[in-house]
Design an enzyme around this catalytic site. Structure first.
Site, PDB file in Angstrom:
ATOM      1  N   CYS A   2     119.513 -21.231  55.334  1.00 16.96           N
ATOM      2  CA  CYS A   2     120.649 -22.023  54.871  1.00 16.96           C
ATOM      3  C   CYS A   2     121.901 -21.195  55.137  1.00 16.96           C
ATOM      4  CB  CYS A   2     120.548 -22.268  53.371  1.00 16.96           C
ATOM      5  SG  CYS A   2     118.994 -23.059  52.893  1.00 16.96           S
ATOM      6  N   ARG A  27     123.027 -23.354  60.643  1.00 12.70           N
ATOM      7  CA  ARG A  27     121.994 -22.717  59.834  1.00 12.70           C
ATOM      8  C   ARG A  27     121.172 -23.730  59.037  1.00 12.70           C
ATOM      9  NH1 ARG A  27     122.767 -17.258  59.394  1.00 12.70           N
ATOM     10  NH2 ARG A  27     121.464 -17.198  57.543  1.00 12.70           N
ATOM     11  N   TRP A  77     118.826 -25.913  54.888  1.00 14.31           N
ATOM     12  CA  TRP A  77     117.644 -26.250  55.678  1.00 14.31           C
ATOM     13  C   TRP A  77     116.489 -26.205  54.693  1.00 14.31           C
ATOM     14  CZ3 TRP A  77     113.157 -23.559  57.661  1.00 14.31           C
ATOM     15  CH2 TRP A  77     112.474 -24.285  58.639  1.00 14.31           C
ATOM     16  N   ASN A 103     120.565 -18.609  49.750  1.00 13.26           N
ATOM     17  CA  ASN A 103     119.810 -18.672  51.005  1.00 13.26           C
ATOM     18  C   ASN A 103     118.676 -17.682  50.884  1.00 13.26           C
ATOM     19  OD1 ASN A 103     118.938 -18.784  53.708  1.00 13.26           O
ATOM     20  ND2 ASN A 103     120.343 -17.160  54.296  1.00 13.26           N
ATOM     21  N   GLY A 104     117.458 -18.142  51.128  1.00 12.12           N
ATOM     22  CA  GLY A 104     116.298 -17.254  51.011  1.00 12.12           C
ATOM     23  C   GLY A 104     115.196 -17.980  50.278  1.00 12.12           C
ATOM     24  N   GLU A 485     110.934 -22.749  79.270  1.00  7.17           N
ATOM     25  CA  GLU A 485     112.226 -22.867  78.593  1.00  7.17           C
ATOM     26  C   GLU A 485     112.847 -24.247  78.852  1.00  7.17           C
ATOM     27  OE1 GLU A 485     113.687 -21.556  76.270  1.00  7.17           O
ATOM     28  OE2 GLU A 485     115.796 -22.066  76.482  1.00  7.17           O
ATOM     29  N   LYS A 489     113.773 -26.845  75.840  1.00  9.99           N
ATOM     30  CA  LYS A 489     115.104 -27.432  75.647  1.00  9.99           C
ATOM     31  C   LYS A 489     114.983 -28.952  75.551  1.00  9.99           C
ATOM     32  CE  LYS A 489     117.063 -24.874  74.592  1.00  9.99           C
ATOM     33  NZ  LYS A 489     116.601 -23.558  74.479  1.00  9.99           N
ATOM     34  N   GLU A 492     113.310 -30.114  72.241  1.00 11.20           N
ATOM     35  CA  GLU A 492     114.140 -29.825  71.053  1.00 11.20           C
ATOM     36  C   GLU A 492     115.234 -30.855  70.817  1.00 11.20           C
ATOM     37  OE1 GLU A 492     115.665 -25.741  71.995  1.00 11.20           O
ATOM     38  OE2 GLU A 492     115.297 -25.479  69.870  1.00 11.20           O
ATOM     39  N   HIS A 508      93.556 -27.028  86.382  1.00 10.48           N
ATOM     40  CA  HIS A 508      92.443 -26.678  85.497  1.00 10.48           C
ATOM     41  C   HIS A 508      92.402 -27.570  84.260  1.00 10.48           C
ATOM     42  CE1 HIS A 508      91.470 -23.249  87.958  1.00 10.48           C
ATOM     43  NE2 HIS A 508      92.751 -22.903  87.956  1.00 10.48           N
ATOM     44  N   LYS A 607     118.921 -23.227  63.275  1.00 14.43           N
ATOM     45  CA  LYS A 607     119.203 -22.241  64.320  1.00 14.43           C
ATOM     46  C   LYS A 607     118.352 -20.983  64.133  1.00 14.43           C
ATOM     47  CE  LYS A 607     121.731 -20.523  67.708  1.00 14.43           C
ATOM     48  NZ  LYS A 607     121.293 -20.985  69.030  1.00 14.43           N
TER      49      LYS A 607
HETATM   50  O1  M6R Z   1     117.239 -16.108  66.685  1.00 11.60           O
HETATM   51  P1  M6R Z   1     116.000 -16.028  67.531  1.00 11.60           P
HETATM   52  O2  M6R Z   1     116.273 -15.820  68.954  1.00 11.60           O
HETATM   53  O3  M6R Z   1     115.014 -15.030  66.981  1.00 11.60           O
HETATM   54  O4  M6R Z   1     115.321 -17.456  67.371  1.00 11.60           O
HETATM   55  C1  M6R Z   1     114.078 -17.709  67.953  1.00 11.60           C
HETATM   56  C2  M6R Z   1     113.811 -19.179  68.026  1.00 11.60           C
HETATM   57  O5  M6R Z   1     113.781 -19.740  66.734  1.00 11.60           O
HETATM   58  C3  M6R Z   1     114.853 -19.919  68.861  1.00 11.60           C
HETATM   59  O6  M6R Z   1     114.906 -19.410  70.150  1.00 11.60           O
HETATM   60  C4  M6R Z   1     114.537 -21.415  68.917  1.00 11.60           C
HETATM   61  O7  M6R Z   1     113.384 -21.633  69.654  1.00 11.60           O
HETATM   62  C5  M6R Z   1     115.742 -22.163  69.490  1.00 11.60           C
HETATM   63  N1  M6R Z   1     115.932 -23.386  68.784  1.00 11.60           N
HETATM   64  C6  M6R Z   1     115.617 -22.412  70.936  1.00 11.60           C
HETATM   65  O8  M6R Z   1     116.567 -23.266  71.460  1.00 11.60           O
END
Ligand code: M6R
Length: 612
Positions: A2, A27, A77, A103-104, A485, A489, A492, A508, A607
């Site tokens: 958060c 966040r 979050w 937060n936590g 990657e 993207k 997500e 395979h 994030k």
């Molecule tokens: O802050 P970090 O790079 O450790 O975060 C890792 C993942 O949570 C982060 O890369 C996540 O997959 C993103 N949403 C990718 O776009």
């Protein structure tokens, strides 16, 4: 995770909190709220953001009574309790005179809330956080100050936290505390601020400090008082902040993600500092003796999500240039599989935020097992940078869009620059070779810029294939992490089915999924396995899939293997992911827009993930 914020002083507190929350939305955005100290009590407004936007929170705040120089805010979050208004922070106590944001995770919240309910408290939410407000209420009963009540509360709560609290009987005061969850303080003339992260208060504070675990900070105007729990240091650590306000704002772009894609050339250039080949000693915060680095006989790369894909690219580079065996681990798996590490092992945790709990725990485990541990991080003074032996900073600037873009390329760039320096140090490459390679690496920002200039071409291909529901990304060698990657993207932010595969693995099993409704994106820039990738693409075309090839702009052959082409500048094959990812980021972006999604705030995601 958060985001929390607090502000105190004769300043427009409510406005500052709302603007700060907007900048902290990356966040979490399940709900948001603010609490203001006003005449006669605490005034609160909260909203589940899916139903009521941050704008209506801002509208509500306009009608608040006169603010007495203090307030706190939160963007959530959800972990404990559904993402609704009832569970939104700030939480209050039974008297309504205290409000807290957190937060936590309070690990012993179940025991604490049973006890509080038995003692007659009325808990109004399903969150773990609310117990803090009621414990502060109890600790105020003997006439203690808010600071003392928070200090006493911390003695009984277990878990991780960044907390900010206000009390109606102490106008102009915010009390904040930290254990593990990030927290910074900023001061300007007459005012002070506390927040989870720097962007929330950029442009407001003139000086920044990081709050250490166990510190409790009382903010009153520009005055800061530090109390401690246990062994914590008695002074705040000054933070050097090189980010400016523009970096944390959209600056005319329709989204942070688009702005951050555009910033990729600069992110790479700043990360490499454009200084040419760096001797190991020049990596400022690396903090590892060259003699130690000469002795390393194994590297582990640990990371999550996009950072994992950057780490995967780096594995090829370390093995090829440095001839060191590299293991690659998803961070959440690392410490549960008895990794074999020792004093000759270097464990590198890769993370944009430096806070991802899985990666942080992996680094802790690596150190506990006696290996050397370094963090690749984008956020100065984040947990990993404090706990690791040393740091390789990416200098991408704040990344607000939930989908990582510029930090991916910055991570690849710093890891590859480090691999080249290590190769030179260990004599696995001649100096002339590392210089040639480094010079090529330094051309990448311009080449990425050239790729970005082709955005309209990429976006028109996205229109052509936007009707499909199944996307397969194929690549080999470093094209494989690029494919992974690209698929991440797409899923997500567009919520479409997307998978990345090592192209040679498709036959395979996964090839059974391919039919005429599938779209296959093949990373087919020139590299050692280029012709094999093309064969793999023929296999899917033969089964009716529509194919998009990522091909070098000077390559006249590859385009024929696809129905569509994403042209990109060419480079050394190990640097290719830095460029080849660009059209895939635009593809994800456009498909997300086509489906009407909020690209900066994809559903269910935050994030930074600070829970296991
Ligand atoms: O802050 P970090 O790079 O450790 O975060 C890792 C993942 O949570 C982060 O890369 C996540 O997959 C993103 N949403 C990718 O776009």
């Amino acid at each position: 995770m958060c985001g929390i914020i607090g502000a105190t002083g004769p300043i427009p507190v409510a406005k500052i909190l709302i603007e700060g929350l907007e900048r902290l939305e990356y966040r979490g955005y399940d709900s948001a709220g603010v609490a203001l100290v006003v005449e006669g009590g605490i005034w609160r407004t909260r909203a589940a953001v899916s139903t009521v936007s941050m704008k209506s929170l801002a509208d509500a705040v306009v009608n608040a009574p006169k603010v007495l120089d203090a307030g706190v805010g939160h963007t959530r979050w959800a972990t404990h309790g559904a993402p609704n208004e009832r569970n939104a922070h700030p939480h209050s106590d039974c008297t309504g005179k205290v409000a807290i944001v957190h937060n936590g995770i309070i690990e012993n919240h179940a025991i604490l809330s049973s006890r509080l309910i038995e003692d007659g408290h009325n808990l109004a939410s399903d969150t773990d956080s609310e117990v803090i407000a009621h414990l502060v209420e109890e600790n105020l009963r003997d006439g203690s100050s808010l600071t003392q009540a928070v200090l006493n509360t911390l003695k009984v709560i277990e878990g991780t936290y960044a907390i900010a609290a206000v009390r109606s009987d102490e106008p102009g005061t915010v009390v904040a505390a930290r254990n593990v969850s990030p927290l910074i303080v900023g001061v300007s003339e007459g005012a002070s601020y506390v927040a989870s992260d720097i962007p929330a208060i950029l442009g407001r504070a003139e000086k920044y400090f990081s709050v250490a675990d166990g510190q409790v900070v009382t903010l009153k105007g520009e005055n800061l008082q530090v109390d401690v729990v246990g062994e914590a240091p008695g002074e705040l650590m000054p933070l050097e902040v090189s980010w400016d306000l523009d970096m944390a704002q959209k600056g005319g772009y329709e989204s942070f993600m688009l702005k951050e894609i555009d910033e990729e050339p600069r992110a790479i250039a700043d990360t490499l500092r454009m200084r040419g080949i760096e001797a190991i000693e020049m990596f400022d915060e690396l903090n590892l003796d060259p003699a130690v680095l000469r002795q390393i006989d194994k590297i582990f790369l640990v990371a999550c999500g996009t950072s994992f894909h950057a780490a995967m690219v780096a594995k090829y580079a370390f093995e090829h240039w440095c001839k060191i065996p590299v293991e690659l681990d998803i961070a959440s798996e690392f410490r549960y599989r008895d990794p074999v590490v020792d004093g000759k092992t270097l464990v590198i945790g890769v993370s944009q935020s430096g806070e991802t709990i899985d990666t942080l725990q992996a680094l802790r485990e690596a150190r506990r097992l006696g290996s050397h541990a370094i963090a690749v991080a984008n956020v100065v003074d984040s947990s990993m940078t404090r706990e690791a032996d040393g740091v390789l900073y990416t200098r991408a600037g704040p990344e607000i869009g939930v989908a990582a873009t510029k930090t991916f390329v910055a991570q690849v760039a710093i890891l590859e620059a480090f691999a080249l320096s290590l190769a030179e140090l260990r004599n696995t490459l001649y100096k002339s070779e590392t210089e040639l390679l480094m010079n090529e690496l330094l051309t990448i920002p311009l080449k990425v810029e050239r790729a970005i200039a082709r955005a309209s071409e990429y976006r028109s291909v996205a229109k052509e294939i936007g009707d499909s529901k199944d996307f397969f990304f194929l690549g080999r060698h470093v094209g494989y992490p690029t494919a992974l990657e690209g698929a991440l993207k797409l899923k997500e932010i567009s919520y479409l089915h997307a998978e990345g595969f090592a192209a040679g693995e498709l036959k395979h099993g996964p090839i059974a999924l391919i039919d005429s409704s599938s779209v296959v994106i093949g990373v087919a820039t020139r590299g050692r396995l280029w012709s094999k990738v093309l064969s793999n693409l023929e296999e899917v075309r033969a089964r009716g899939a529509r194919v998009v090839v990522v091909a070098n702009e000077d390559d006249t052959q590859t385009a024929h293997f696809g129905d569509y082409v994403f042209k990109v500048p060419s480079t050394h094959e190990l640097f290719a992911p830095l460029i080849d990812i660009i059209p895939l980021q635009f593809l994800a972006y456009d498909l997300a827009l086509q489906h009407g999604n909020d690209v900066d705030r994809p559903r269910n995601l935050a994030k930074t993930v600070t829970v296991e």
